[in-house]
Design a protein around this motif. Structure first.
Motif, PDB file in Angstrom:
ATOM      1  N   PHE A 184       0.672  -1.330   0.162  1.00 30.04           N
ATOM      2  CA  PHE A 184       0.056   0.014   0.134  1.00 30.04           C
ATOM      3  C   PHE A 184       0.702   1.037  -0.083  1.00 30.04           C
ATOM      4  O   PHE A 184       0.716   2.141  -0.794  1.00 30.04           O
ATOM      5  N   LYS A 185       1.808   1.293   0.926  1.00 29.67           N
ATOM      6  CA  LYS A 185       2.827   2.516   1.015  1.00 29.67           C
ATOM      7  C   LYS A 185       3.607   2.799  -0.640  1.00 29.67           C
ATOM      8  O   LYS A 185       3.561   3.704  -0.930  1.00 29.67           O
ATOM      9  N   SER A 186       4.004   1.687  -1.083  1.00 32.69           N
ATOM     10  CA  SER A 186       4.395   1.666  -2.457  1.00 32.69           C
ATOM     11  C   SER A 186       3.330   2.440  -3.439  1.00 32.69           C
ATOM     12  O   SER A 186       3.753   3.283  -4.418  1.00 32.69           O
ATOM     13  N   ILE A 187       2.378   2.055  -3.466  1.00 33.30           N
ATOM     14  CA  ILE A 187       1.299   2.132  -4.270  1.00 33.30           C
ATOM     15  C   ILE A 187       0.853   3.935  -4.198  1.00 33.30           C
ATOM     16  O   ILE A 187       0.607   4.389  -5.146  1.00 33.30           O
ATOM     17  N   LYS A 188       0.600   4.323  -2.757  1.00 35.00           N
ATOM     18  CA  LYS A 188       0.689   5.482  -2.707  1.00 35.00           C
ATOM     19  C   LYS A 188       1.468   6.460  -3.069  1.00 35.00           C
ATOM     20  O   LYS A 188       1.275   7.783  -3.167  1.00 35.00           O
ATOM     21  N   GLU A 189       2.893   5.851  -3.219  1.00 35.36           N
ATOM     22  CA  GLU A 189       3.845   6.941  -3.983  1.00 35.36           C
ATOM     23  C   GLU A 189       3.666   6.905  -5.247  1.00 35.36           C
ATOM     24  O   GLU A 189       4.571   7.962  -5.728  1.00 35.36           O
ATOM     25  N   LEU A 190       2.833   6.532  -5.917  1.00 35.38           N
ATOM     26  CA  LEU A 190       2.565   6.609  -7.348  1.00 35.38           C
ATOM     27  C   LEU A 190       1.522   7.410  -7.812  1.00 35.38           C
ATOM     28  O   LEU A 190       0.698   7.827  -6.984  1.00 35.38           O
ATOM     29  N   ASP A 191       1.361   7.749  -9.157  1.00 35.17           N
ATOM     30  CA  ASP A 191       0.265   8.495  -9.687  1.00 35.17           C
ATOM     31  C   ASP A 191      -1.119   7.774  -8.950  1.00 35.17           C
ATOM     32  O   ASP A 191      -1.283   6.472  -9.412  1.00 35.17           O
ATOM     33  N   ASP A 192      -1.976   8.390  -9.019  1.00 34.18           N
ATOM     34  CA  ASP A 192      -3.501   8.007  -8.665  1.00 34.18           C
ATOM     35  C   ASP A 192      -4.066   7.855  -9.901  1.00 34.18           C
ATOM     36  O   ASP A 192      -4.131   8.411 -10.892  1.00 34.18           O
ATOM     37  N   THR A 193      -4.328   6.501  -9.990  1.00 39.62           N
ATOM     38  CA  THR A 193      -5.173   5.909 -11.320  1.00 39.62           C
ATOM     39  C   THR A 193      -6.174   4.793 -10.821  1.00 39.62           C
ATOM     40  O   THR A 193      -6.034   4.190  -9.460  1.00 39.62           O
ATOM     41  N   GLY A 207      -7.737 -11.926   0.161  1.00 46.06           N
ATOM     42  CA  GLY A 207      -7.742 -10.608   0.301  1.00 46.06           C
ATOM     43  C   GLY A 207      -6.933  -9.827   1.495  1.00 46.06           C
ATOM     44  O   GLY A 207      -7.169  -8.979   1.871  1.00 46.06           O
ATOM     45  N   ALA A 208      -5.667 -10.587   1.393  1.00 46.65           N
ATOM     46  CA  ALA A 208      -4.639 -10.082   2.234  1.00 46.65           C
ATOM     47  C   ALA A 208      -4.039  -8.621   1.925  1.00 46.65           C
ATOM     48  O   ALA A 208      -3.894  -7.893   2.751  1.00 46.65           O
ATOM     49  N   ILE A 209      -3.991  -8.743   0.706  1.00 50.99           N
ATOM     50  CA  ILE A 209      -3.415  -7.120   0.222  1.00 50.99           C
ATOM     51  C   ILE A 209      -4.576  -6.291  -0.046  1.00 50.99           C
ATOM     52  O   ILE A 209      -4.592  -5.184   0.412  1.00 50.99           O
ATOM     53  N   THR A 210      -5.690  -6.963  -0.563  1.00 46.67           N
ATOM     54  CA  THR A 210      -7.030  -6.227  -0.774  1.00 46.67           C
ATOM     55  C   THR A 210      -7.522  -5.496   0.526  1.00 46.67           C
ATOM     56  O   THR A 210      -7.897  -4.101   0.349  1.00 46.67           O
ATOM     57  N   LYS A 211      -7.293  -6.052   1.569  1.00 49.93           N
ATOM     58  CA  LYS A 211      -7.714  -5.394   2.848  1.00 49.93           C
ATOM     59  C   LYS A 211      -7.017  -4.071   3.072  1.00 49.93           C
ATOM     60  O   LYS A 211      -7.741  -3.083   3.328  1.00 49.93           O
ATOM     61  N   HIS A 212      -5.939  -3.657   2.765  1.00 53.21           N
ATOM     62  CA  HIS A 212      -5.093  -2.634   2.659  1.00 53.21           C
ATOM     63  C   HIS A 212      -5.147  -1.744   1.788  1.00 53.21           C
ATOM     64  O   HIS A 212      -4.735  -0.468   1.722  1.00 53.21           O
ATOM     65  N   ILE A 213      -5.528  -1.906   0.401  1.00 53.91           N
ATOM     66  CA  ILE A 213      -5.550  -1.296  -0.704  1.00 53.91           C
ATOM     67  C   ILE A 213      -7.286  -1.002  -1.154  1.00 53.91           C
ATOM     68  O   ILE A 213      -7.369  -0.061  -1.896  1.00 53.91           O
ATOM     69  N   SER A 214      -8.130  -1.376  -0.045  1.00 60.14           N
ATOM     70  CA  SER A 214      -9.632  -1.318  -0.555  1.00 60.14           C
ATOM     71  C   SER A 214     -10.104   0.103  -0.652  1.00 60.14           C
ATOM     72  O   SER A 214     -10.847   0.356  -1.462  1.00 60.14           O
ATOM     73  N   SER A 215      -9.441   0.978  -0.055  1.00 55.09           N
ATOM     74  CA  SER A 215      -9.625   2.355  -0.218  1.00 55.09           C
ATOM     75  C   SER A 215      -9.496   2.962  -1.718  1.00 55.09           C
ATOM     76  O   SER A 215     -10.024   3.958  -1.981  1.00 55.09           O
ATOM     77  N   LEU A 216      -8.783   2.165  -2.424  1.00 52.31           N
ATOM     78  CA  LEU A 216      -8.275   2.824  -3.870  1.00 52.31           C
ATOM     79  C   LEU A 216      -9.436   2.307  -4.795  1.00 52.31           C
ATOM     80  O   LEU A 216      -9.338   2.312  -5.974  1.00 52.31           O
ATOM     81  N   ASN A 217     -10.439   1.290  -4.035  1.00 49.54           N
ATOM     82  CA  ASN A 217     -11.490   0.788  -5.044  1.00 49.54           C
ATOM     83  C   ASN A 217     -11.083  -0.032  -6.189  1.00 49.54           C
ATOM     84  O   ASN A 217     -11.252   0.344  -7.294  1.00 49.54           O
ATOM     85  N   PRO A 218      -9.995  -0.972  -5.972  1.00 51.44           N
ATOM     86  CA  PRO A 218      -9.536  -1.814  -7.154  1.00 51.44           C
ATOM     87  C   PRO A 218     -10.651  -2.757  -7.522  1.00 51.44           C
ATOM     88  O   PRO A 218     -11.337  -3.238  -7.005  1.00 51.44           O
ATOM     89  N   PHE A 248      -4.513   2.558 -16.028  1.00 54.75           N
ATOM     90  CA  PHE A 248      -4.728   1.848 -14.856  1.00 54.75           C
ATOM     91  C   PHE A 248      -3.260   1.483 -14.256  1.00 54.75           C
ATOM     92  O   PHE A 248      -2.162   1.574 -15.112  1.00 54.75           O
ATOM     93  N   GLY A 249      -3.212   1.310 -12.952  1.00 48.97           N
ATOM     94  CA  GLY A 249      -2.118   0.727 -12.051  1.00 48.97           C
ATOM     95  C   GLY A 249      -2.515  -0.791 -12.142  1.00 48.97           C
ATOM     96  O   GLY A 249      -3.532  -1.121 -11.423  1.00 48.97           O
ATOM     97  N   LEU A 250      -1.562  -1.602 -11.920  1.00 48.45           N
ATOM     98  CA  LEU A 250      -1.738  -2.992 -11.771  1.00 48.45           C
ATOM     99  C   LEU A 250      -0.783  -3.331 -10.155  1.00 48.45           C
ATOM    100  O   LEU A 250       0.189  -3.194 -10.206  1.00 48.45           O
ATOM    101  N   VAL A 251      -1.808  -4.130  -9.360  1.00 45.85           N
ATOM    102  CA  VAL A 251      -1.148  -4.816  -8.249  1.00 45.85           C
ATOM    103  C   VAL A 251      -1.193  -5.926  -8.401  1.00 45.85           C
ATOM    104  O   VAL A 251      -2.205  -6.824  -8.581  1.00 45.85           O
ATOM    105  N   LEU A 252      -0.026  -6.727  -8.439  1.00 50.25           N
ATOM    106  CA  LEU A 252      -0.082  -8.077  -8.819  1.00 50.25           C
ATOM    107  C   LEU A 252       0.178  -8.890  -7.604  1.00 50.25           C
ATOM    108  O   LEU A 252       1.344  -8.903  -7.006  1.00 50.25           O
ATOM    109  N   SER A 253      -0.816  -9.576  -7.188  1.00 49.46           N
ATOM    110  CA  SER A 253      -0.761 -10.561  -5.619  1.00 49.46           C
ATOM    111  C   SER A 253      -0.270 -12.020  -6.060  1.00 49.46           C
ATOM    112  O   SER A 253      -0.838 -12.698  -5.407  1.00 49.46           O
ATOM    113  N   ILE A 254       0.243 -12.100  -7.004  1.00 46.34           N
ATOM    114  CA  ILE A 254       0.692 -13.449  -7.564  1.00 46.34           C
ATOM    115  C   ILE A 254       2.140 -13.350  -7.633  1.00 46.34           C
ATOM    116  O   ILE A 254       2.893 -12.751  -8.532  1.00 46.34           O
TER     117      ILE A 254
END
Length: 179
Positions: free
Chosen positions: A40-49, A59-70, A108-114
Motif C-alpha cells: 500500500f505504501k508503495s502504491i501511494k507513492e505513485l500516480d493516482d489512477t 484478500g490479504a493485500i486487498t484489505k489494505h488497498i480497498s480504499s483505492l477501489n480496485p 490503470f495501475g496494476l497490483v500483482l498479488s501473484i
C-alpha cells in the motif's frame, strides 16, 4: 473471536489450495499484514489512477488497498466467494487475469498479488504487460516476490526498483515497483 475464526478459515483454505497446486499459489499462508502495508505504501507513492488487483486470493493485500477501489480479478471460485463476502463494495471478477487484461482500454495501475517465482503464468503474462505498457494503458505495477531477482525484468518499464523488503512475511518478500 469471530474475526479470529474467519482468519483461521482463510489460512486453512489457502493451505488447501497451496497443497493442491503450489506453483500457482506460491506460499502456504496468505501474505502478512506487514507485506500488505508495504504494498500500500508503495502504491501511494505513485500516480493516482484506476487500480486492478490480480490474484487477490483471500484478500490479504486487498484489505489494505480497498480504499483505492480496485477491480479484483481472481480465477479461483472459492477465493472469489471469500472476496465478495469480505469486500462487497468492490467489483470482483472470477476470471483468468490474462483474459481480463486483454479487455483493458483505459489507463490503470496494476497490483500483482501473484508471486511469479516458479509460476507458469509468468510466460504468458510478460507479453501482455509489455503491450499494455507500450500502449500507455499500464501506468505502473506494484508486486511482491519471494526471490531476489527482478520478476518483471523482461518488461520494458522505464523504472524498475525493489522498494521494500519485508521480513515479517512467510516467506520474506520483496516489493517491486515499476513505472
Amino acid at each position: 473471536m469471530k474475526n479470529q475464526v474467519n482468519c483461521m478459515r482463510k489460512k486453512i483454505l489457502f493451505l488447501k489450495k497451496y497443497l493442491n497446486n503450489p506453483q500457482s499459489i506460491g506460499s502456504v499462508i496468505p501474505s502478512s499484514e506487514f507485506l500488505a502495508k508495504a504494498m500500500f505504501k508503495s502504491i501511494k507513492e505513485l500516480d493516482d489512477t484506476a487500480v486492478i488487483e490480480i490474484g487477490a486470493g483471500t484478500g490479504a493485500i486487498t484489505k489494505h488497498i480497498s480504499s483505492l477501489n480496485p477491480l479484483l480479478v481472481e480465477i479461483d471460485q472459492e477465493f472469489c466467494a471469500v472476496l465478495r463476502k469480505n469486500f462487497p463494495h468492490l467489483k470482483t471478477v472470477n476470471s483468468c487475469a490474462l483474459e481480463e487484461l486483454k479487455k483493458v482500454d483505459e489507463r490503470f495501475g496494476l497490483v500483482l498479488s501473484i508471486p511469479l517465482i516458479n509460476n507458469p503464468f509468468k510466460s504468458s503474462f510478460i507479453p501482455i504487460v509489455n503491450t499494455l505498457y507500450s500502449k500507455g494503458l499500464l501506468k505502473w505495477c506494484v508486486m511482491y516476490t519471494y526471490g531476489l531477482n527482478n520478476p518483471l525484468d523482461e518488461v520494458d518499464f522505464r523504472s524498475k526498483a525493489r522498494k521494500r523488503f519485508v521480513l515479517k512475511n512467510i516467506p520474506p518478500a520483496s516489493v517491486w515497483v515499476y513505472s
